[in-house]
Design a protein around this motif. Structure first.
Motif, PDB file in Angstrom:
ATOM      1  N   ALA A   1       0.814  -1.214   0.000  1.00 34.60           N
ATOM      2  CA  ALA A   1       0.000   0.000   0.000  1.00 34.60           C
ATOM      3  C   ALA A   1       0.845   1.260   0.000  1.00 34.60           C
ATOM      4  O   ALA A   1       0.576   2.207  -0.749  1.00 34.60           O
TER       5      ALA A   1
ATOM      6  N   ALA B   1      -2.312   5.612   4.346  1.00 31.99           N
ATOM      7  CA  ALA B   1      -2.178   4.191   4.669  1.00 31.99           C
ATOM      8  C   ALA B   1      -2.175   3.974   6.181  1.00 31.99           C
ATOM      9  O   ALA B   1      -2.799   3.037   6.691  1.00 31.99           O
TER      10      ALA B   1
ATOM     11  N   THR C   1      -6.028   1.396  -4.753  1.00 28.56           N
ATOM     12  CA  THR C   1      -4.903   0.951  -3.939  1.00 28.56           C
ATOM     13  C   THR C   1      -5.143   1.198  -2.446  1.00 28.56           C
ATOM     14  O   THR C   1      -4.475   0.593  -1.606  1.00 28.56           O
TER      15      THR C   1
ATOM     16  N   LEU D   1      -5.800  -1.752  -0.190  1.00 28.81           N
ATOM     17  CA  LEU D   1      -4.718  -2.581   0.344  1.00 28.81           C
ATOM     18  C   LEU D   1      -4.555  -2.405   1.857  1.00 28.81           C
ATOM     19  O   LEU D   1      -4.556  -3.399   2.594  1.00 28.81           O
ATOM     20  N   PRO D   2      -4.424  -1.159   2.366  1.00 31.67           N
ATOM     21  CA  PRO D   2      -4.322  -1.031   3.827  1.00 31.67           C
ATOM     22  C   PRO D   2      -5.609  -1.421   4.536  1.00 31.67           C
ATOM     23  O   PRO D   2      -5.577  -1.845   5.695  1.00 31.67           O
TER      24      PRO D   2
END
Length: 292
Positions: A94, A103, A155, A158-159
């Motif tokens: 991330a 993030a 994206t 992702l975190p």
């Protein structure tokens, strides 16, 4: 296992040190995943370096301290380590694509997921204040995800995925903490994590540059230092008291991003982070009230 005398001041200092180190690991992961130190490394290779050097650091401490270990609960350790490896790898992926502050803020949803998962897995009851905290953290996450057609950050999932996995990992940690000493848990976790990471990194491994080797080594050592500081903080004060100080990780991450990458959080990032931190702080406050 030795019982330490409660010392809130020392606990805060340990937690502040841990937050500095944790933000540093995010920074190093971003540097390794970009072209600052050489050709970008795959997140699986960064994760492998993290477990390799953390294991070396912790095993060295064990060799010096020679603590007494008890019989480990291997199924819990394997489950915890697999979840931790997946969560850490997603987080390292991330930070290569989105600002460190974003993030880091999304990762603070981790305790909320841990709370929610404790309902079916630990049989815990969740009252209205905890549900409110969870709702606020969820709303803050939606803000950071920027759910507009032109602004949505895929994206940023992702975190969020990392937070879910690390929240589930916290359930395993809670069960292990009632059975085994912290140093034993750290050693076994990093040994199993290193085994998983080694198997996963084979298809994508590439020779790191000298600067990347140094970065990977620093990443593992800083992770070990962060874990040690975090454990010591928890040993000297109630978790509900000391946990809110961990939110300063966001401040350090934003500072590193601004100084090294010229990334300044925009209004959406600040708003989303503020909502998440408010929800997380409410959860910590409620947990402290319940213990009084």
């Amino acid at each position: 296992m030795t019982t330490r005398t409660p010392n809130p001041t020392i606990a805060i200092l340990f937690m502040l040190a841990a937050t500095t180190f944790i933000a540093g690991t995010m920074l190093l992961a971003k540097m390794l995943g970009s072209d600052l130190l050489g050709p970008p490394l795959h997140p699986l290779q960064i994760s492998h370096g993290r477990f390799l050097f953390a294991f070396l650091a912790i095993s060295s401490a064990v060799a010096v301290l020679r603590p007494r270990f008890t019989r480990p609960h291997l199924p819990l350790h394997i489950g915890r380590s697999a979840l931790g490896w997946c969560g850490v790898t997603l987080m390292f992926a991330a930070v290569a694509f989105i600002p460190l502050a974003d993030a880091t803020a999304i990762s603070f949803v981790n305790p909320v997921f841990g709370m929610l998962l404790a309902i079916p897995l630990l049989g815990e009851r969740v009252g209205p204040w905890r549900w409110l905290a969870a709702l606020m953290a969820f709303c803050g996450t939606l803000i950071l995800l920027r759910p507009g057609a032109d602004t949505f950050q895929i994206t940023a999932l992702l975190p969020l995925g990392a937070a879910v996995l690390l929240g589930l990992e916290s359930i395993f940690i809670k069960k292990l903490a009632d059975r085994e000493a912290p140093l034993q848990i750290l050693l076994i976790n990093n040994a199993i994590g290193l085994t998983i990471a080694t198997c996963a990194v084979v298809p994508v491994w590439m020779p790191p540059t000298p600067a990347q080797w140094a970065g990977l080594g620093a990443l593992g050592i800083i992770v070990a230092a962060a874990q040690a500081c975090y454990v010591n903080a928890m040993a000297r004060a109630d978790a509900s008291f000391v946990t809110p100080f961990s939110y300063l990780t966001l401040v350090f991450a934003a500072t590193y991003d601004a100084v090294l990458f010229d990334v300044i959080p925009d209004r959406i990032s600040v708003t989303g982070a503020a909502v998440i931190l408010t929800g997380a702080s409410l959860l910590a406050w409620r947990e402290r009230r319940l213990q009084v």
